[in-house]
Design a protein around this motif. Structure first.
Motif, short mmCIF file in Angstrom:
data_model
loop_
_atom_site.label_atom_id
_atom_site.label_comp_id
_atom_site.label_asym_id
_atom_site.label_seq_id
_atom_site.Cartn_x
_atom_site.Cartn_y
_atom_site.Cartn_z
N VAL A 35 0.67 -1.13 -0.08
CA VAL A 35 -0.47 -0.22 -0.34
C VAL A 35 0.85 0.61 0.30
O VAL A 35 0.20 2.16 -0.25
CB VAL A 35 -0.72 -0.25 1.11
CG1 VAL A 35 -1.64 1.24 1.56
CG2 VAL A 35 -2.12 -0.91 1.30
N GLY A 36 1.84 1.31 0.60
CA GLY A 36 2.47 2.54 0.79
C GLY A 36 3.41 2.72 -0.52
O GLY A 36 3.68 3.55 -0.86
N ALA A 37 3.83 1.17 -1.69
CA ALA A 37 4.22 1.76 -3.10
C ALA A 37 3.40 2.39 -3.50
O ALA A 37 3.74 3.29 -4.84
CB ALA A 37 4.97 0.43 -3.52
N GLN A 38 2.17 1.64 -3.34
CA GLN A 38 1.13 2.50 -4.16
C GLN A 38 0.75 4.08 -4.24
O GLN A 38 0.66 4.11 -5.04
CB GLN A 38 -0.15 1.47 -4.16
CG GLN A 38 -0.24 0.34 -4.60
CD GLN A 38 -1.19 -0.49 -3.75
OE1 GLN A 38 -2.02 -0.37 -2.68
NE2 GLN A 38 -1.67 -1.55 -5.33
N ASN A 39 1.06 4.04 -2.79
CA ASN A 39 0.41 5.45 -3.01
C ASN A 39 1.12 6.97 -3.15
O ASN A 39 1.47 7.85 -3.62
CB ASN A 39 0.34 5.53 -1.05
CG ASN A 39 -0.71 4.99 -0.72
OD1 ASN A 39 -2.37 4.63 -1.15
ND2 ASN A 39 -1.06 4.84 0.54
N LEU A 40 2.94 6.05 -2.83
CA LEU A 40 3.86 6.74 -3.68
C LEU A 40 3.97 7.12 -4.80
O LEU A 40 4.05 8.28 -4.84
CB LEU A 40 5.05 5.89 -3.00
CG LEU A 40 6.72 6.95 -3.37
CD1 LEU A 40 6.38 8.40 -3.07
CD2 LEU A 40 7.70 5.81 -3.32
N LEU A 58 1.11 9.37 -5.63
CA LEU A 58 1.98 10.89 -5.48
C LEU A 58 2.89 11.34 -6.34
O LEU A 58 2.73 12.82 -6.42
CB LEU A 58 2.73 10.81 -4.00
CG LEU A 58 2.81 12.26 -3.17
CD1 LEU A 58 1.75 12.90 -3.14
CD2 LEU A 58 4.06 12.12 -1.94
N LYS A 59 3.30 10.46 -6.82
CA LYS A 59 4.37 10.89 -7.51
C LYS A 59 3.68 11.61 -9.24
O LYS A 59 3.88 12.41 -9.82
CB LYS A 59 5.22 9.86 -8.55
CG LYS A 59 6.21 10.12 -7.26
CD LYS A 59 7.25 8.86 -7.25
CE LYS A 59 8.57 8.35 -6.54
NZ LYS A 59 9.31 7.34 -7.14
N ARG A 60 2.47 10.87 -9.48
CA ARG A 60 1.57 10.82 -10.88
C ARG A 60 1.01 12.15 -10.85
O ARG A 60 1.05 12.77 -11.06
CB ARG A 60 0.72 9.96 -10.78
CG ARG A 60 1.14 8.51 -11.11
CD ARG A 60 0.21 7.80 -12.51
NE ARG A 60 -0.39 7.47 -11.46
CZ ARG A 60 -0.32 6.16 -10.65
NH1 ARG A 60 0.45 5.65 -10.63
NH2 ARG A 60 -1.73 5.45 -9.92
N SER A 87 2.65 15.36 -11.01
CA SER A 87 2.83 15.80 -11.99
C SER A 87 2.97 16.65 -12.89
O SER A 87 2.58 17.30 -13.87
CB SER A 87 3.81 14.69 -12.45
OG SER A 87 3.46 13.82 -12.61
N VAL A 88 1.24 16.12 -12.64
CA VAL A 88 -0.32 16.72 -13.10
C VAL A 88 -0.43 18.29 -12.59
O VAL A 88 0.08 18.48 -12.32
CB VAL A 88 -1.96 16.10 -12.73
CG1 VAL A 88 -2.76 16.81 -13.66
CG2 VAL A 88 -1.26 14.47 -12.71
N GLY A 89 0.11 18.63 -14.00
CA GLY A 89 -0.89 20.04 -14.24
C GLY A 89 1.47 21.37 -14.20
O GLY A 89 0.66 22.07 -14.28
N SER A 90 1.87 20.73 -13.79
CA SER A 90 3.27 20.85 -13.69
C SER A 90 4.20 22.00 -14.25
O SER A 90 3.79 21.17 -15.74
CB SER A 90 4.29 20.67 -12.39
OG SER A 90 4.69 19.34 -13.38
N THR A 91 5.13 22.70 -15.14
CA THR A 91 5.13 23.19 -15.91
C THR A 91 7.02 23.19 -16.01
O THR A 91 7.41 22.74 -14.56
CB THR A 91 5.56 24.69 -17.02
OG1 THR A 91 5.12 25.53 -15.32
CG2 THR A 91 3.43 24.53 -16.88
#
Length: 89
Positions: free
Chosen positions: A71-76, A79-81, A84-88
């Motif tokens: 679960v920790g890996a899934q949450n990480l 979080l990474k995805r 990165s959404v909407g960042s420039t």
């Protein structure tokens, strides 16, 4: 260990049990099923882009290894995805 620094038989058995008790990883499942880790991920996440026969192979490997997703890996990963959404650049 005994006073001479040598392992006792019980210590060796305990160490071996600890090694076999290691939690199976997605890569372990992939190797056992003969597929990529990405394919295992698709099966775990119920993607429709997996051949039914391949899905069955992965399911068998998951059952045999007693794999449970971390679960920790899934949450990480989520979080990474989302970070990165909407960042420039």
């Amino acid at each position: 260990m005994n006073v001479h620094g040598a392992m006792k038989h019980d210590d060796e058995e305990t160490m071996m049990a600890d090694e076999t008790a290691r939690k199976a990883t997605i890569r372990d499942v992939a190797a056992a099923a003969g597929v990529s880790a990405q394919t295992v991920s698709r099966v775990i996440n119920s993607s429709t882009h997996v051949n039914p026969g391949t899905r069955a192979q992965v399911a068998r490997a998951i059952a045999e290894l007693g794999f449970t997703p971390d679960v920790g890996a899934q949450n990480l990963a989520r979080l990474k995805r989302s970070a990165s959404v909407g960042s420039t650049p």
